[in-house]
Motif scaffolding. Structure first.
Motif, PDB file in Angstrom:
ATOM      1  N   GLU A 217      36.988  94.872  51.504  1.00  0.00           N
ATOM      2  CA  GLU A 217      37.276  96.305  51.554  1.00  0.00           C
ATOM      3  C   GLU A 217      38.364  96.623  52.575  1.00  0.00           C
ATOM      4  OE1 GLU A 217      36.271  98.712  49.567  1.00  0.00           O
ATOM      5  OE2 GLU A 217      35.271  97.156  48.402  1.00  0.00           O
ATOM      6  N   LYS A 218      38.407  95.859  53.661  1.00  0.00           N
ATOM      7  CA  LYS A 218      39.431  96.088  54.684  1.00  0.00           C
ATOM      8  C   LYS A 218      40.835  95.846  54.135  1.00  0.00           C
ATOM      9  CE  LYS A 218      36.536  94.668  58.626  1.00  0.00           C
ATOM     10  NZ  LYS A 218      36.378  93.645  59.686  1.00  0.00           N
ATOM     11  N   LEU A 219      40.928  94.992  53.126  1.00  0.00           N
ATOM     12  CA  LEU A 219      42.233  94.592  52.600  1.00  0.00           C
ATOM     13  C   LEU A 219      42.601  95.295  51.305  1.00  0.00           C
ATOM     14  CD1 LEU A 219      44.656  92.662  52.936  1.00  0.00           C
ATOM     15  CD2 LEU A 219      43.358  90.946  51.668  1.00  0.00           C
ATOM     16  N   ARG A 220      41.607  95.563  50.462  1.00  0.00           N
ATOM     17  CA  ARG A 220      41.881  96.012  49.095  1.00  0.00           C
ATOM     18  C   ARG A 220      42.773  97.250  49.034  1.00  0.00           C
ATOM     19  NH1 ARG A 220      37.194  95.994  47.470  1.00  0.00           N
ATOM     20  NH2 ARG A 220      37.146  94.112  46.202  1.00  0.00           N
ATOM     21  N   ASP A 221      42.465  98.272  49.816  1.00  0.00           N
ATOM     22  CA  ASP A 221      43.220  99.526  49.701  1.00  0.00           C
ATOM     23  C   ASP A 221      44.617  99.440  50.315  1.00  0.00           C
ATOM     24  OD1 ASP A 221      42.518  99.413  52.342  1.00  0.00           O
ATOM     25  OD2 ASP A 221      41.741 101.454  52.479  1.00  0.00           O
ATOM     26  N   LYS A 222      44.940  98.294  50.909  1.00  0.00           N
ATOM     27  CA  LYS A 222      46.269  98.111  51.492  1.00  0.00           C
ATOM     28  C   LYS A 222      47.186  97.300  50.577  1.00  0.00           C
ATOM     29  CE  LYS A 222      44.635  98.356  56.295  1.00  0.00           C
ATOM     30  NZ  LYS A 222      43.304  98.840  55.926  1.00  0.00           N
ATOM     31  N   LEU A 223      46.630  96.745  49.504  1.00  0.00           N
ATOM     32  CA  LEU A 223      47.402  95.930  48.571  1.00  0.00           C
ATOM     33  C   LEU A 223      48.037  96.796  47.484  1.00  0.00           C
ATOM     34  CD1 LEU A 223      44.834  93.017  48.063  1.00  0.00           C
ATOM     35  CD2 LEU A 223      46.865  92.976  49.530  1.00  0.00           C
ATOM     36  N   SER A 224      49.067  96.260  46.835  1.00  0.00           N
ATOM     37  CA  SER A 224      49.689  96.974  45.726  1.00  0.00           C
ATOM     38  C   SER A 224      48.725  97.056  44.547  1.00  0.00           C
ATOM     39  CB  SER A 224      50.970  96.258  45.288  1.00  0.00           C
ATOM     40  OG  SER A 224      50.662  94.995  44.714  1.00  0.00           O
ATOM     41  N   GLU A 225      48.944  98.025  43.677  1.00  0.00           N
ATOM     42  CA  GLU A 225      48.068  98.198  42.515  1.00  0.00           C
ATOM     43  C   GLU A 225      48.107  96.968  41.608  1.00  0.00           C
ATOM     44  OE1 GLU A 225      48.999 101.769  40.469  1.00  0.00           O
ATOM     45  OE2 GLU A 225      48.494 103.090  42.145  1.00  0.00           O
ATOM     46  N   ASP A 226      49.295  96.391  41.438  1.00  0.00           N
ATOM     47  CA  ASP A 226      49.415  95.203  40.582  1.00  0.00           C
ATOM     48  C   ASP A 226      48.589  94.048  41.126  1.00  0.00           C
ATOM     49  OD1 ASP A 226      51.078  96.476  38.837  1.00  0.00           O
ATOM     50  OD2 ASP A 226      52.936  95.650  39.662  1.00  0.00           O
ATOM     51  N   LEU A 227      48.637  93.861  42.437  1.00  0.00           N
ATOM     52  CA  LEU A 227      47.892  92.756  43.029  1.00  0.00           C
ATOM     53  C   LEU A 227      46.389  93.008  42.967  1.00  0.00           C
ATOM     54  CD1 LEU A 227      47.652  90.095  44.404  1.00  0.00           C
ATOM     55  CD2 LEU A 227      48.314  91.150  46.576  1.00  0.00           C
ATOM     56  N   VAL A 228      45.971  94.241  43.168  1.00  0.00           N
ATOM     57  CA  VAL A 228      44.539  94.554  43.083  1.00  0.00           C
ATOM     58  C   VAL A 228      44.017  94.268  41.678  1.00  0.00           C
ATOM     59  CG1 VAL A 228      42.834  96.418  43.157  1.00  0.00           C
ATOM     60  CG2 VAL A 228      44.563  96.241  44.953  1.00  0.00           C
ATOM     61  N   ARG A 229      44.793  94.646  40.665  1.00  0.00           N
ATOM     62  CA  ARG A 229      44.372  94.384  39.279  1.00  0.00           C
ATOM     63  C   ARG A 229      44.287  92.885  39.013  1.00  0.00           C
ATOM     64  NH1 ARG A 229      47.656  98.968  37.957  1.00  0.00           N
ATOM     65  NH2 ARG A 229      49.444  97.600  37.625  1.00  0.00           N
ATOM     66  N   ALA A 230      45.283  92.142  39.496  1.00  0.00           N
ATOM     67  CA  ALA A 230      45.282  90.693  39.290  1.00  0.00           C
ATOM     68  C   ALA A 230      44.121  90.039  40.031  1.00  0.00           C
ATOM     69  CB  ALA A 230      46.610  90.104  39.770  1.00  0.00           C
ATOM     70  N   TRP A 231      43.827  90.538  41.213  1.00  0.00           N
ATOM     71  CA  TRP A 231      42.711  90.006  42.002  1.00  0.00           C
ATOM     72  C   TRP A 231      41.395  90.241  41.273  1.00  0.00           C
ATOM     73  CZ3 TRP A 231      41.087  92.257  47.428  1.00  0.00           C
ATOM     74  CH2 TRP A 231      40.057  91.469  47.959  1.00  0.00           C
ATOM     75  N   GLN A 232      41.241  91.435  40.716  1.00  0.00           N
ATOM     76  CA  GLN A 232      40.019  91.749  39.989  1.00  0.00           C
ATOM     77  C   GLN A 232      39.838  90.807  38.799  1.00  0.00           C
ATOM     78  OE1 GLN A 232      37.827  93.992  41.127  1.00  0.00           O
ATOM     79  NE2 GLN A 232      36.413  93.348  39.509  1.00  0.00           N
ATOM     80  N   PHE A 233      40.938  90.539  38.106  1.00  0.00           N
ATOM     81  CA  PHE A 233      40.889  89.599  36.982  1.00  0.00           C
ATOM     82  C   PHE A 233      40.582  88.189  37.480  1.00  0.00           C
ATOM     83  CE2 PHE A 233      43.058  86.468  34.288  1.00  0.00           C
ATOM     84  CZ  PHE A 233      42.451  86.722  33.066  1.00  0.00           C
ATOM     85  N   GLY A 234      41.203  87.810  38.595  1.00  0.00           N
ATOM     86  CA  GLY A 234      41.019  86.472  39.139  1.00  0.00           C
ATOM     87  C   GLY A 234      39.609  86.198  39.614  1.00  0.00           C
ATOM     88  N   LYS A 235      38.855  87.253  39.911  1.00  0.00           N
ATOM     89  CA  LYS A 235      37.477  87.056  40.357  1.00  0.00           C
ATOM     90  C   LYS A 235      36.622  86.407  39.275  1.00  0.00           C
ATOM     91  CE  LYS A 235      36.930  90.498  44.003  1.00  0.00           C
ATOM     92  NZ  LYS A 235      36.140  91.644  44.489  1.00  0.00           N
ATOM     93  N   GLY A 236      37.075  86.524  38.026  1.00  0.00           N
ATOM     94  CA  GLY A 236      36.343  85.884  36.937  1.00  0.00           C
ATOM     95  C   GLY A 236      36.387  84.373  37.018  1.00  0.00           C
ATOM     96  N   PHE A 237      37.340  83.842  37.789  1.00  0.00           N
ATOM     97  CA  PHE A 237      37.468  82.391  37.938  1.00  0.00           C
ATOM     98  C   PHE A 237      36.843  81.897  39.236  1.00  0.00           C
ATOM     99  CE2 PHE A 237      40.888  83.774  35.197  1.00  0.00           C
ATOM    100  CZ  PHE A 237      40.889  82.825  34.186  1.00  0.00           C
ATOM    101  N   LYS A 238      36.271  82.815  40.009  1.00  0.00           N
ATOM    102  CA  LYS A 238      35.712  82.440  41.302  1.00  0.00           C
ATOM    103  C   LYS A 238      34.556  81.459  41.110  1.00  0.00           C
ATOM    104  CE  LYS A 238      34.593  84.578  45.733  1.00  0.00           C
ATOM    105  NZ  LYS A 238      34.433  85.862  46.453  1.00  0.00           N
ATOM    106  N   GLY A 239      34.604  80.363  41.842  1.00  0.00           N
ATOM    107  CA  GLY A 239      33.549  79.360  41.764  1.00  0.00           C
ATOM    108  C   GLY A 239      33.761  78.307  40.705  1.00  0.00           C
TER     109      GLY A 239
END
Length: 264
Positions: A217-239
């Protein structure tokens, strides 16, 4: 301070280009957000631009025509500079980096080059990304050097996991807002400019390795919208398991091999 730091960087660039016949041109802009300098040669042009809103200083190049630059600009390097927190030492470092990019004309190699994939939007590779993170974590400079001395090619994923991820988590846990914002700006800029490998490292290695939701949460709102969307998608590969990188240790010199033989 803005004019002073901009002059420091421009002087470094011009000192390198002047001996190659380039001239410095006066640039007038109606955009208060930008400060620019232009250097033109017979075949190409270079420009240094500072974007005040995002606090980025950029070195770009394009070809020359009979009427001047063709304005098909390509970015060679991007640095963060905040006049409120950075000083002349940082400006000198940026100027030296820009100058080193121009130290010698680029020569075409006889060896075939890898074709750029259509989906490969950027040109900032994992090594370039790691070097930009030095702005937040200066000690990475020496760890990058050790990695380059030990392995070829640069192991972007391995390096990020071993050296960048722990520093990111430590910074987020410290709560240093200014440095967290600086890191977020670099991550966003490098994601935007990065190749597929760099983008994957940023999302699936660095961001997916943040160790708790509070730090996320400390980082999310400071990132660009494109990166936040990509990060959200990338969480599907976590683990999930990722195929390990292929690398080879750098070959030993003849002296090192002989020394090893003598020690047997």
């Amino acid at each position: 301070m803005t004019d002073n730091f901009f002059a420091i960087i421009n002087n470094k660039v011009f000192n390198t280009l002047e001996s190659r016949g380039y001239t410095k041109n006066k640039v007038e802009s109606d955009n208060d957000n930008e400060q620019a300098a232009l250097f033109t040669g017979e075949n190409d042009a270079y420009t240094v631009i500072y974007y005040r809103d995002v606090k980025h200083v950029v070195l770009r190049t394009c070809a020359m025509t009979e009427e001047g630059p063709d304005n098909e600009w390509k970015t060679l390097a991007t640095w963060m500079f905040d006049p409120a927190t950075d000083g002349e030492k940082q400006a000198e470092s940026i100027g030296n980096d820009f100058a080193s990019s121009l130290a010698a004309p680029i020569r075409k190699r006889a060896t075939p080059t890898k074709k750029k994939r259509k989906s490969d939007d950027g040109n900032a590779d994992p090594l370039f990304f790691s070097k930009r993170m030095v702005n937040v974590f200066p000690e990475l400079k020496y760890e990058i050097k050790d990695e380059q001395n030990g392995y070829s090619p640069f192991r972007g994923v391995t390096f990020a996991r071993k050296f960048i991820v722990p520093k990111v988590n430590a910074l987020l846990s410290s709560g240093n807002v200014a440095d967290i914002q600086k890191m977020a700006n670099i991550l966003s800029a490098q994601y935007n400019a990065g190749d597929l490998d760099t983008r994957s490292i940023i999302t699936m290695v660095v961001l997916n390795s943040i160790d708790n939701e509070q730090n996320e949460e400390k980082l999310r709102d400071k990132l660009s919208e494109d990166l936040v969307r990509a990060w959200q998608f990338g969480k599907g590969f976590k683990g999930k398991k990722v195929k390990p990188e292929k690398f080879k240790p750098k070959k030993k010199t003849m002296a090192e091999r002989l020394a090893g033989a003598d020690g047997k």
